[in-house]
Design an enzyme around this catalytic site. Structure first.
Site, PDB file in Angstrom:
ATOM      1  N   ASN A 213      -0.745  10.226   2.015  1.00  0.00           N
ATOM      2  CA  ASN A 213      -1.652   9.231   2.663  1.00  0.00           C
ATOM      3  C   ASN A 213      -2.705  10.278   3.040  1.00  0.00           C
ATOM      4  OD1 ASN A 213      -3.353   7.214   3.439  1.00  0.00           O
ATOM      5  ND2 ASN A 213      -1.536   6.179   4.349  1.00  0.00           N
TER       6      ASN A 213
ATOM      7  N   GLY B  97      -9.187   0.436  13.662  1.00  0.00           N
ATOM      8  CA  GLY B  97      -7.944   1.468  13.799  1.00  0.00           C
ATOM      9  C   GLY B  97      -8.147   2.367  14.569  1.00  0.00           C
TER      10      GLY B  97
ATOM     11  N   GLU C 167       5.354   1.991  15.428  1.00  0.00           N
ATOM     12  CA  GLU C 167       5.842   1.769  14.073  1.00  0.00           C
ATOM     13  C   GLU C 167       5.052   1.401  12.960  1.00  0.00           C
ATOM     14  OE1 GLU C 167       9.002   1.384  11.414  1.00  0.00           O
ATOM     15  OE2 GLU C 167       8.924   2.383  13.265  1.00  0.00           O
TER      16      GLU C 167
ATOM     17  N   TYR D 271      -6.390  10.264  11.355  1.00  0.00           N
ATOM     18  CA  TYR D 271      -5.357  10.419  12.380  1.00  0.00           C
ATOM     19  C   TYR D 271      -5.861  11.958  12.973  1.00  0.00           C
ATOM     20  CZ  TYR D 271      -2.281   6.831  10.955  1.00  0.00           C
ATOM     21  OH  TYR D 271      -1.895   5.554  10.530  1.00  0.00           O
TER      22      TYR D 271
ATOM     23  N   GLY E 195     -13.658   0.392   8.426  1.00  0.00           N
ATOM     24  CA  GLY E 195     -14.923   0.870   8.376  1.00  0.00           C
ATOM     25  C   GLY E 195     -15.420   0.339   9.846  1.00  0.00           C
TER      26      GLY E 195
ATOM     27  N   TYR F  12       0.751  -1.298  -0.122  1.00  0.00           N
ATOM     28  CA  TYR F  12      -0.046   0.052  -0.039  1.00  0.00           C
ATOM     29  C   TYR F  12       0.791   1.149  -0.021  1.00  0.00           C
ATOM     30  CZ  TYR F  12      -3.035   3.540   1.598  1.00  0.00           C
ATOM     31  OH  TYR F  12      -3.993   4.960   1.491  1.00  0.00           O
TER      32      TYR F  12
END
Length: 163
Positions: A122, A95, A81, A129, A91, A23
């Protein structure tokens, strides 16, 4: 569900490290190996820790982190990291749950922060975030000495023995 990684989670974590490298367009730099990860996470002297996200009994994501130190704050903090949730499980809050659990660990250990890098292109990750209250530090750049460059630099000195 978020839990501490177990040795049996190693293959999934390594698979997801490789997915993350793809990715991030860095697969050519990814040399993650199960044996090395196992030694660093679960060996006699672990140098990192990991949390995993489970969905229906399957590991669908992970957060790998380690202890770092701030001279300005005169205290330790957690360096994240890698944070990764496989696309099919995104979704569902994994995360956010991984980051919230990492923040809870940091607070329980008396650390003042959790810190990590994000690639400047990104946009989805940056937005995610920021939605959690993370501050993106625009003036900082990551520096790295590796491969032939670290060998050349190290040739100019010797590691002193520990007292």
């Amino acid at each position: 569900m978020i839990r501490w990684a177990h040795r049996a989670d190693g293959p999934a974590i390594v698979r997801y490290i490789h997915e993350l490298a793809e990715y991030e367009r860095l697969a050519h730099l990814c040399h993650a190996e199960l044996a090395r990860l196992d030694a660093h996470l679960f060996g006699p002297e672990p140098v990192c820790e990991a949390l995993v996200a489970e969905q229906d009994g399957e590991v669908v994501g992970f957060a790998l982190f380690f202890l770092a130190y701030s001279t300005f704050e005169s205290g330790p903090y957690l360096w994240l990291e890698d944070l990764y949730v496989t696309p099919r499980a995104r979704g569902h809050g994994h995360g956010k749950a991984l980051l919230a659990t990492l923040a809870a660990i940091a607070r329980a250990r008396g650390h003042q922060r959790v810190q990590w890098n994000v690639l400047d292109w990104n946009a989805p990750a940056i937005a995610f975030y920021e939605s959690l209250g993370a501050q993106i530090l625009p003036d900082w750049r990551t520096c790295r000495v590796a491969g032939e460059a670290i060998a050349a630099l190290a040739a100019a000195a010797e590691a002193p023995p520990r007292a």
